[in-house]
Motif scaffolding. Structure first.
Motif, short mmCIF file in Angstrom:
data_model
loop_
_atom_site.label_atom_id
_atom_site.label_comp_id
_atom_site.label_asym_id
_atom_site.label_seq_id
_atom_site.Cartn_x
_atom_site.Cartn_y
_atom_site.Cartn_z
N ILE A 322 25.73 63.30 11.79
CA ILE A 322 24.67 62.43 11.27
C ILE A 322 23.64 63.29 10.54
CG2 ILE A 322 22.78 60.86 11.90
CD1 ILE A 322 24.43 60.16 14.42
N VAL A 323 23.36 62.94 9.29
CA VAL A 323 22.29 63.64 8.57
C VAL A 323 20.97 62.90 8.85
CG1 VAL A 323 21.41 64.28 6.28
CG2 VAL A 323 23.87 64.44 6.78
N THR A 324 21.01 61.60 8.66
CA THR A 324 19.80 60.81 8.92
C THR A 324 20.14 59.34 9.15
OG1 THR A 324 17.64 60.16 8.00
CG2 THR A 324 19.41 60.44 6.42
N PHE A 325 19.29 58.68 9.88
CA PHE A 325 19.34 57.21 9.90
C PHE A 325 18.79 56.72 8.58
CE2 PHE A 325 20.10 57.48 14.36
CZ PHE A 325 20.50 56.22 14.79
N THR A 326 19.31 55.62 8.07
CA THR A 326 18.74 54.98 6.89
C THR A 326 18.28 53.58 7.31
OG1 THR A 326 20.84 53.96 6.26
CG2 THR A 326 20.43 56.19 5.42
N GLU A 327 17.80 52.79 6.36
CA GLU A 327 17.37 51.42 6.69
C GLU A 327 18.56 50.61 7.21
OE1 GLU A 327 16.59 53.04 4.00
OE2 GLU A 327 14.39 53.11 4.10
N ARG A 328 19.75 50.94 6.63
CA ARG A 328 20.93 50.09 6.93
C ARG A 328 21.89 50.70 7.95
NH1 ARG A 328 20.74 50.25 1.46
NH2 ARG A 328 22.48 51.70 1.48
N GLY A 329 21.74 51.95 8.23
CA GLY A 329 22.70 52.56 9.15
C GLY A 329 22.54 54.06 9.24
N LEU A 330 23.64 54.77 9.01
CA LEU A 330 23.63 56.22 9.20
C LEU A 330 24.25 56.92 7.99
CD1 LEU A 330 25.11 55.80 12.71
CD2 LEU A 330 23.00 57.05 12.36
N LEU A 331 23.54 57.94 7.51
CA LEU A 331 24.09 58.76 6.44
C LEU A 331 24.73 59.99 7.09
CD1 LEU A 331 24.33 59.25 3.35
CD2 LEU A 331 22.23 60.61 3.55
N LEU A 332 25.99 60.27 6.71
CA LEU A 332 26.73 61.34 7.37
C LEU A 332 26.84 62.58 6.48
CD1 LEU A 332 29.58 59.05 8.77
CD2 LEU A 332 27.40 59.69 9.84
N ALA A 333 27.22 63.69 7.09
CA ALA A 333 27.31 64.95 6.34
C ALA A 333 28.30 64.85 5.19
CB ALA A 333 27.70 66.08 7.29
N SER A 334 29.33 64.01 5.36
CA SER A 334 30.33 63.85 4.29
C SER A 334 29.79 62.99 3.14
CB SER A 334 31.57 63.17 4.86
OG SER A 334 31.21 61.87 5.30
N ARG A 335 28.52 62.58 3.22
CA ARG A 335 27.82 61.69 2.28
C ARG A 335 28.22 60.22 2.47
NH1 ARG A 335 23.84 64.31 2.08
NH2 ARG A 335 22.94 63.00 0.46
N ALA A 336 29.15 59.96 3.37
CA ALA A 336 29.51 58.55 3.64
C ALA A 336 28.33 57.88 4.35
CB ALA A 336 30.75 58.48 4.51
N GLU A 337 28.17 56.57 4.14
CA GLU A 337 27.14 55.85 4.88
C GLU A 337 27.81 54.81 5.76
OE1 GLU A 337 23.85 54.38 2.60
OE2 GLU A 337 22.84 53.63 4.39
N LEU A 338 27.41 54.81 7.03
CA LEU A 338 27.97 53.84 7.98
C LEU A 338 26.93 52.75 8.19
CD1 LEU A 338 29.48 55.64 11.12
CD2 LEU A 338 30.63 54.05 9.58
N GLU A 339 27.23 51.54 7.78
CA GLU A 339 26.26 50.46 7.98
C GLU A 339 26.38 49.92 9.41
OE1 GLU A 339 26.22 47.59 4.91
OE2 GLU A 339 25.65 49.09 3.42
N ALA A 340 25.24 49.58 9.98
CA ALA A 340 25.27 49.12 11.38
C ALA A 340 24.15 48.14 11.66
CB ALA A 340 25.13 50.32 12.31
N ASP A 341 24.43 47.19 12.56
CA ASP A 341 23.37 46.31 13.07
C ASP A 341 22.85 46.88 14.40
OD1 ASP A 341 23.89 44.29 11.01
OD2 ASP A 341 25.77 43.97 12.10
N VAL A 342 23.78 47.49 15.14
CA VAL A 342 23.41 48.07 16.45
C VAL A 342 23.98 49.48 16.52
CG1 VAL A 342 23.69 47.86 18.95
CG2 VAL A 342 23.54 45.79 17.56
N VAL A 343 23.14 50.43 16.94
CA VAL A 343 23.63 51.79 17.18
C VAL A 343 23.43 52.10 18.67
CG1 VAL A 343 23.27 54.26 16.70
CG2 VAL A 343 23.13 52.60 14.83
N VAL A 344 24.52 52.48 19.32
CA VAL A 344 24.44 52.85 20.74
C VAL A 344 24.54 54.37 20.82
CG1 VAL A 344 25.46 52.57 23.02
CG2 VAL A 344 25.63 50.71 21.35
N THR A 345 23.52 54.99 21.40
CA THR A 345 23.52 56.46 21.49
C THR A 345 24.12 56.87 22.85
OG1 THR A 345 21.26 56.31 22.31
CG2 THR A 345 21.54 56.80 19.97
N ALA A 346 25.45 56.97 22.87
CA ALA A 346 26.13 57.40 24.11
C ALA A 346 26.17 58.93 24.10
CB ALA A 346 27.53 56.80 24.17
N THR A 347 24.97 59.51 24.06
CA THR A 347 24.85 60.95 23.83
C THR A 347 24.58 61.73 25.12
OG1 THR A 347 22.63 60.33 23.10
CG2 THR A 347 24.20 60.93 21.40
#
Ligand code: FAD
Length: 497
Positions: A322-347
């Motif tokens: 994960i590079v950063t959260f965005t308004e719509r989801g998550l921006l990843l290191a591969s530059r892909a963006e994952l859109e999400a309504d709910v993010v569960v941090t099973a960290t």
């Protein structure tokens, strides 16, 4: 220190989870002459199995070994869900008359040992009461689990505040969370993530498991065919120990094989995953960890539920950063963006041993990292204190049961010989030590420097091996020359370091 306790018990158990209730049952049976009380910080018993409420919460080891040795697991499923485990723990407490001994909303905050009085004085906070209460005990028995209850572990995420959806941690599952038809991203790849992902996929629109790196995942039948066969033919008291031993030995074999022939075990696990997933699935990226099996905990999935959800197209796995959260989801290191309504941090969890209590010996603060575990139950230099720390490579309860049996033997032996104090001596400072837990998982590494150490030889070495521990804890001599026994008034042995 002047004793402030207005109540005294022989044994004070801290924690009314799986271990604390098991410990109390052992005491009642093996040391009926001892008075005891159980302090529980929460309003309910069951610990982990009451706290975690996320969808699909279940055991990831079989209940024939996660169950108590003295109480057969009789439900159908070997991999059981959270409420069934909680019911089992509470029924045990009820049937053994333990419930009355539990003092809810009582957090043990600190404990001070007085050598002159041969007792611990424990500071207790009851609910929101401003003033502490004090209770003294001859033996302090900590069954506080291994992680902080107030807060799970969440790494720092850039841009989290921008995200328009909902972010939840599995440790604090909101009752009102409606994810039906929604896009869910579960961040993590540990036991919690692999449990949550297929369970949420039953209702969600789509679930993505976003992992930084893969984990070894092994499918296991939710029902144990051999156990079912034996349980149909034999009384529970006969079938249960047979199945328990079968599973103990299988787990030991699997662990030993992983340590001795990691390449063979890697190939076996990988071929199991390949068979469970569609042809051409990128197993190398998503299910092939860089480490050896059991360098970190292996994850079990009942009846391959995670793989089945992937095959159905309900779940996808993304291995990225994960590079950063965005308004719509998550921006990843591969530059892909994952859109999400709910993010569960099973960290993960924040490790906390000894229930976060501060310990003092005759006025001096104890630095736990300077102690060495004795038989994985007591600690060098700490008189009349035991803690339950279960196995990392097998069911927790296997060790908890052994530890409880050992504590009872120790107490009875002290009574027999007129001893009031038992303090494990530290091995010589020249003897090498190693970390208490030999896992490389993030949650262990984050707190390894605050944990006790283990030694290099018996009884200071932790083998994480039930049959070996059984010989030492259940059948080994109590007075093995490594503990100082003394009547009241003796000073504790020096801490190492
Ligand atoms: C989601 C999840 C799944 C798991 N699945 C498995 C599994 O399948 N197999 C396995 O072997 N292990 C599993 N574990 C590990 C699990 O924690 C143990 O199996 C077991 O439940 C530990 O029981 P415990 O009583 O030692 O600790 P806990 O369940 O953590 O209970 C500790 C209790 O002590 C109380 N307490 C803590 N500090 C204090 C204090 N200072 N004063 C008063 N009370 C205090 C807590 O409130 C709590 O009630 C899992 C853990 C998690 C988080």
């Amino acid at each position: 220190m002047e004793s402030r306790g207005n109540e005294h018990v022989d044994v004070l158990i801290v924690g009314a989870g799986l271990s604390g209730i098991g410990a109390a049952c052992h005491l009642r049976r093996d040391c009926p002459q001892k008075s005891f009380a159980i302090l529980e910080a929460r309003e309910a018993s069951g610990g982990t199995w009451d706290l975690f409420r996320y969808p699909g919460v279940r055991s990831d080891s079989d209940m024939f070994t996660l169950g108590y040795r003295f109480r057969p697991w009789q439900e159908a499923k070997a991999i059981a869900d959270g409420p069934a485990i909680l019911g089992y723990i509470r029924a045990t407490a009820r049937d053994h008359g333990i419930e009355e001994a539990i003092r809810y909303r009582c957090r043990a905050v600190s404990a001070e040992w007085s050598s002159d009085d041969a007792r611990w004085t424990v500071e207790v906070r009851r609910g929101d009461e401003p003033e502490p209460e004090w209770i003294t005990c001859s033996f302090l028995y900590l069954n506080t689990g291994y992680y902080r209850y107030d807060e799970g572990f969440t790494p720092h995420f850039e841009g989290l505040e921008r995200f328009g959806g909902r972010v939840v941690h599995p440790q604090h599952w909101p009752e009102d969370l409606d994810y039906a038809g929604k896009r869910v991203v579960v961040v993590g790849s540990g036991a919690t993530a692999v449990t949550l992902v297929p369970a949420m996929a039953e209702k969600a629109g789509h679930v993505t498991m976003l992992q930084r790196s893969p984990t070894y995942i092994v499918s296991m039948p939710a029902h144990d065919a051999i156990a079912d066969f034996l349980r149909r033919r034999l009384p529970a008291e006969v079938a249960y120990p047979i199945v328990r031993w079968k599973n103990v030995l299988l787990a030991v074999l699997m662990y030993q094989a992983s340590r001795r022939s990691p390449e063979v075990v890697k190939r076996l696990i990988r071929s199991g995953v390949e068979k469970a997933l569609p042809a051409g699935y990128d197993v190398a990226t998503h299910f092939t960890p860089a480490y050896d099996p059991w360098d970190q905990r292996l994850c079990l999935v009942p009846d391959g539920d995670l793989f089945k959800a992937i095959c159905r197209g309900d779940v996808s796995v993304v291995t990225d950063r994960i590079v950063t959260f965005t308004e719509r989801g998550l921006l990843l290191a591969s530059r892909a963006e994952l859109e999400a309504d709910v993010v569960v941090t099973a960290t993960g969890l924040n490790i906390s041993l000894m229930g976060g209590m501060e310990l003092r010996l005759d006025g001096e603060k104890v630095d736990l990292s300077k102690t060495i575990g004795y038989k994985g139950v007591m600690f060098s230099g700490l008189p009349n204190l035991a803690a339950t720390i279960g196995y990392t490579n097998a069911s927790w309860t296997l060790k908890a049961d052994l530890a409880a049996g050992y504590v009872c033997r120790l107490l009875n032996s002290m009574d027999e010989h007129g001893d009031a104090i038992a303090t494990p001596r530290a091995p010589a400072p020249s003897e090498p030590t190693r970390p208490f837990m030999d896992l490389t998982s993030g949650y262990v590494l984050r707190s390894i420097d605050q944990m006790p150490k283990q030694g290099s030889r018996r009884p200071w070495r932790l083998h994480q091996n039930y049959p070996r521990d059984l010989l030492v804890l259940r059948y080994g001599t109590v007075d093995d020359g490594e503990i100082d026994f003394s009547p009241a008034g003796g000073r504790p042995a020096e801490l190492v370091g």
